[in-house]
Design a protein around this motif. Sequence first.
Motif, PDB file in Angstrom:
ATOM      1  N   THR A  56       7.991  59.106 -30.424  1.00  0.00           N
ATOM      2  CA  THR A  56       8.305  60.064 -31.483  1.00  0.00           C
ATOM      3  C   THR A  56       8.069  61.480 -30.960  1.00  0.00           C
ATOM      4  O   THR A  56       7.415  61.670 -29.937  1.00  0.00           O
ATOM      5  CB  THR A  56       7.424  59.839 -32.714  1.00  0.00           C
ATOM      6  OG1 THR A  56       6.075  60.085 -32.339  1.00  0.00           O
ATOM      7  CG2 THR A  56       7.552  58.427 -33.229  1.00  0.00           C
ATOM      8  N   TYR A  57       8.597  62.464 -31.714  1.00  0.00           N
ATOM      9  CA  TYR A  57       8.486  63.853 -31.259  1.00  0.00           C
ATOM     10  C   TYR A  57       7.039  64.284 -31.112  1.00  0.00           C
ATOM     11  O   TYR A  57       6.720  65.133 -30.294  1.00  0.00           O
ATOM     12  CB  TYR A  57       9.215  64.780 -32.227  1.00  0.00           C
ATOM     13  CG  TYR A  57      10.708  64.677 -32.114  1.00  0.00           C
ATOM     14  CD1 TYR A  57      11.349  65.124 -30.969  1.00  0.00           C
ATOM     15  CD2 TYR A  57      11.454  64.111 -33.119  1.00  0.00           C
ATOM     16  CE1 TYR A  57      12.716  65.020 -30.842  1.00  0.00           C
ATOM     17  CE2 TYR A  57      12.833  64.010 -33.004  1.00  0.00           C
ATOM     18  CZ  TYR A  57      13.450  64.461 -31.864  1.00  0.00           C
ATOM     19  OH  TYR A  57      14.802  64.355 -31.733  1.00  0.00           O
ATOM     20  N   ASP A  58       6.153  63.698 -31.892  1.00  0.00           N
ATOM     21  CA  ASP A  58       4.751  64.066 -31.767  1.00  0.00           C
ATOM     22  C   ASP A  58       4.123  63.493 -30.502  1.00  0.00           C
ATOM     23  O   ASP A  58       3.161  64.037 -29.983  1.00  0.00           O
ATOM     24  CB  ASP A  58       3.973  63.574 -32.995  1.00  0.00           C
ATOM     25  CG  ASP A  58       3.660  64.726 -33.936  1.00  0.00           C
ATOM     26  OD1 ASP A  58       3.906  65.873 -33.527  1.00  0.00           O
ATOM     27  OD2 ASP A  58       3.190  64.466 -35.057  1.00  0.00           O
ATOM     28  N   GLN A  59       4.680  62.374 -30.033  1.00  0.00           N
ATOM     29  CA  GLN A  59       4.098  61.730 -28.857  1.00  0.00           C
ATOM     30  C   GLN A  59       4.660  62.284 -27.551  1.00  0.00           C
ATOM     31  O   GLN A  59       3.996  62.208 -26.519  1.00  0.00           O
ATOM     32  CB  GLN A  59       4.358  60.214 -28.915  1.00  0.00           C
ATOM     33  CG  GLN A  59       3.626  59.530 -30.043  1.00  0.00           C
ATOM     34  CD  GLN A  59       4.128  58.112 -30.254  1.00  0.00           C
ATOM     35  OE1 GLN A  59       5.294  57.816 -30.073  1.00  0.00           O
ATOM     36  NE2 GLN A  59       3.216  57.231 -30.642  1.00  0.00           N
ATOM     37  N   LYS A 291       8.213  68.797 -40.691  1.00  0.00           N
ATOM     38  CA  LYS A 291       8.200  67.344 -40.855  1.00  0.00           C
ATOM     39  C   LYS A 291       9.445  66.681 -40.284  1.00  0.00           C
ATOM     40  O   LYS A 291       9.384  65.580 -39.776  1.00  0.00           O
ATOM     41  CB  LYS A 291       8.087  66.983 -42.352  1.00  0.00           C
ATOM     42  CG  LYS A 291       6.837  67.517 -43.012  1.00  0.00           C
ATOM     43  CD  LYS A 291       5.596  66.790 -42.544  1.00  0.00           C
ATOM     44  CE  LYS A 291       4.360  67.324 -43.230  1.00  0.00           C
ATOM     45  NZ  LYS A 291       3.149  67.128 -42.433  1.00  0.00           N
ATOM     46  N   GLU A 292      10.601  67.357 -40.411  1.00  0.00           N
ATOM     47  CA  GLU A 292      11.860  66.720 -40.023  1.00  0.00           C
ATOM     48  C   GLU A 292      12.492  67.488 -38.864  1.00  0.00           C
ATOM     49  O   GLU A 292      12.529  68.714 -38.883  1.00  0.00           O
ATOM     50  CB  GLU A 292      12.841  66.753 -41.207  1.00  0.00           C
ATOM     51  CG  GLU A 292      12.354  66.010 -42.436  1.00  0.00           C
ATOM     52  CD  GLU A 292      12.732  64.541 -42.377  1.00  0.00           C
ATOM     53  OE1 GLU A 292      13.822  64.234 -41.865  1.00  0.00           O
ATOM     54  OE2 GLU A 292      11.937  63.706 -42.838  1.00  0.00           O
ATOM     55  N   ILE A 293      12.993  66.756 -37.894  1.00  0.00           N
ATOM     56  CA  ILE A 293      13.776  67.397 -36.837  1.00  0.00           C
ATOM     57  C   ILE A 293      15.245  67.088 -37.138  1.00  0.00           C
ATOM     58  O   ILE A 293      15.641  65.928 -37.153  1.00  0.00           O
ATOM     59  CB  ILE A 293      13.417  66.838 -35.441  1.00  0.00           C
ATOM     60  CG1 ILE A 293      11.906  66.845 -35.209  1.00  0.00           C
ATOM     61  CG2 ILE A 293      14.151  67.600 -34.347  1.00  0.00           C
ATOM     62  CD1 ILE A 293      11.283  68.168 -34.950  1.00  0.00           C
ATOM     63  N   PRO A 294      16.072  68.121 -37.402  1.00  0.00           N
ATOM     64  CA  PRO A 294      17.474  67.862 -37.756  1.00  0.00           C
ATOM     65  C   PRO A 294      18.281  67.381 -36.549  1.00  0.00           C
ATOM     66  O   PRO A 294      17.818  67.528 -35.413  1.00  0.00           O
ATOM     67  CB  PRO A 294      17.957  69.237 -38.233  1.00  0.00           C
ATOM     68  CG  PRO A 294      17.084  70.202 -37.533  1.00  0.00           C
ATOM     69  CD  PRO A 294      15.757  69.544 -37.378  1.00  0.00           C
TER      70      PRO A 294
END
Lengths: 407, 143
Positions: A56-59, A291-294
């Motif tokens: 995920t983008y956080d990882q 919160k959201e990546i478009p």
Amino acid sequence: MTPVNRTQIIPIGPYHPLQEEPEFFKLHVDGEKVVKLEIEIGYNHRGIEKLAEGLTYDQVPFLVERVCGICSTSHPFACVNAIEDVGGFDIPDRAKYIRTFIGELERIHSHLLWLGLAGHFLGYNTVWMWAWKYREPVLDCFELITGNRNHYAMFKPGGVRRDIEDEDIPTAMRIVAGLERPLLMFAKIAMADPVLQARLKNVGILTYQDCVELGALGPTSRASGVPWDVRKDHPYAAYDMVEWDVVTTENGDVFDKVIVRVLEMLESVKICKQCLEKLREVKDGIDANYKEIPPGEGIGHHEAPRGEVFHYVRSDGSNRPVRYKIRAPSFMNVPTNNRAVVGYTVSDATITLAAIDPCYCCTERTIVVDADNGKQLMGWKELLRLSQEKTRKLMERYKSRMDRVWI
Amino acid sequence: MSLKIKALTKSIWVFHLAASPCNNCDIEILDLLTPRFDIERFGIQLVGSVRHADAILVTGSMNRKARQRLKRVIAQAAKPCFVIAIGNCACSMEMFGKSYNQMECLDNVSEVHAYIAGCPPKPEAMIQGVVALIQAQLAALKK
């Protein structure tokens, strides 16, 4: 009679004790002179781009941090820039200053590390020990702020993970300001030492033209007078909110690469101090909490200690990237060795190869096909001995002048 | 054998073997030689050839290309010889375990005598790990 091919091959690597990474250079030599260089890498390929697509983008910042341990802020820096570029996000000013501070502190630690290794390659082990001694406070500062000596895990899309507390700022300021004296000392020594001058001036020259043609980056190109620096050309984080200059020199030899790096460290100290001062006043949070990546594409740059790091990310609106692409500075800088090493003697090869500060951990995005090994004539150890002997000979020649420099 | 092991525990000469690491464990190993930690005062020294080594420090999760070389280098070492896995990657492959270019853990290639975890382990942790290894070997000899 057909001409006899008198070139011989000296293999350097893949496993040798000093450059920490496995890489393999094949030097084709005719007597003392290097006529051709082959570079073989691939001992470090870990499939990071593919792994990034499963996270995920956080990882992802944690993963790309482990692309390289020396510039372990550069990759997350470019990564979060790329992810924020997808959605056109803006982050709080305080987070920008913290990012810039960490990025510049890392440049100091990386350049000091290089300076030490370069000293060692030349047989100046004192320089190695001293440079690494002054590097320790920088790592202490990292430990104070981020909790780890390396791999700081400070960056996240939308901000930074940890704040720099007000009570830590004086300590950090003391450490950063304390670096100025040793850095000036290194600059003075490099400028005044006759052996370094004789050993490094006019060795491994890269011309302005070479740099432009091969797309050399970072201190490698700035030493040849090419003023490329993403921090100025395409400002991100707080680089357009602080005062600093791009350092360039004209000659493009190894000596100039040393000077560029030492002067750059002084610029970094300047930036770090300004960031810390600003952190006392600017208190608008450290995280924008996106919160959201478009869906879309994004690119991110960071001027790593070795040159520009470039990251590309494509999003389809889910929580994982569909494609992730990394281009590290050494990818552009390693081919310059072909121009810089060829034509000089074998004893100059080690320092010239080291002068671009190559980082194979960063570079290995693709697997390089194995080539046939040449017959071993001389190991890395021998080569290092040659290099150190040359310095010793020069030391004797310049003995009378040396006493004035080293007190 | 026991005499050889006992001799091994004095002034260990180490060989550093990087098997697709991220460099960080490697610079922390070099850091051990520099003024703050200076492990040469314990007789621990980095050597250039694996044939001179009493212990091999392996860093990084092995990739396909490095694995072949790693096997050969470990086979070339004079036995008995300690193999020490430094960092999470060498201990357990960490986040690279799922990569297409990684094959197996270090344990499957060679016997590992000590695991020093951390990303990267601090120099203090490395010193402690080596001390623990020496103590364990000496304790095993006494039995």
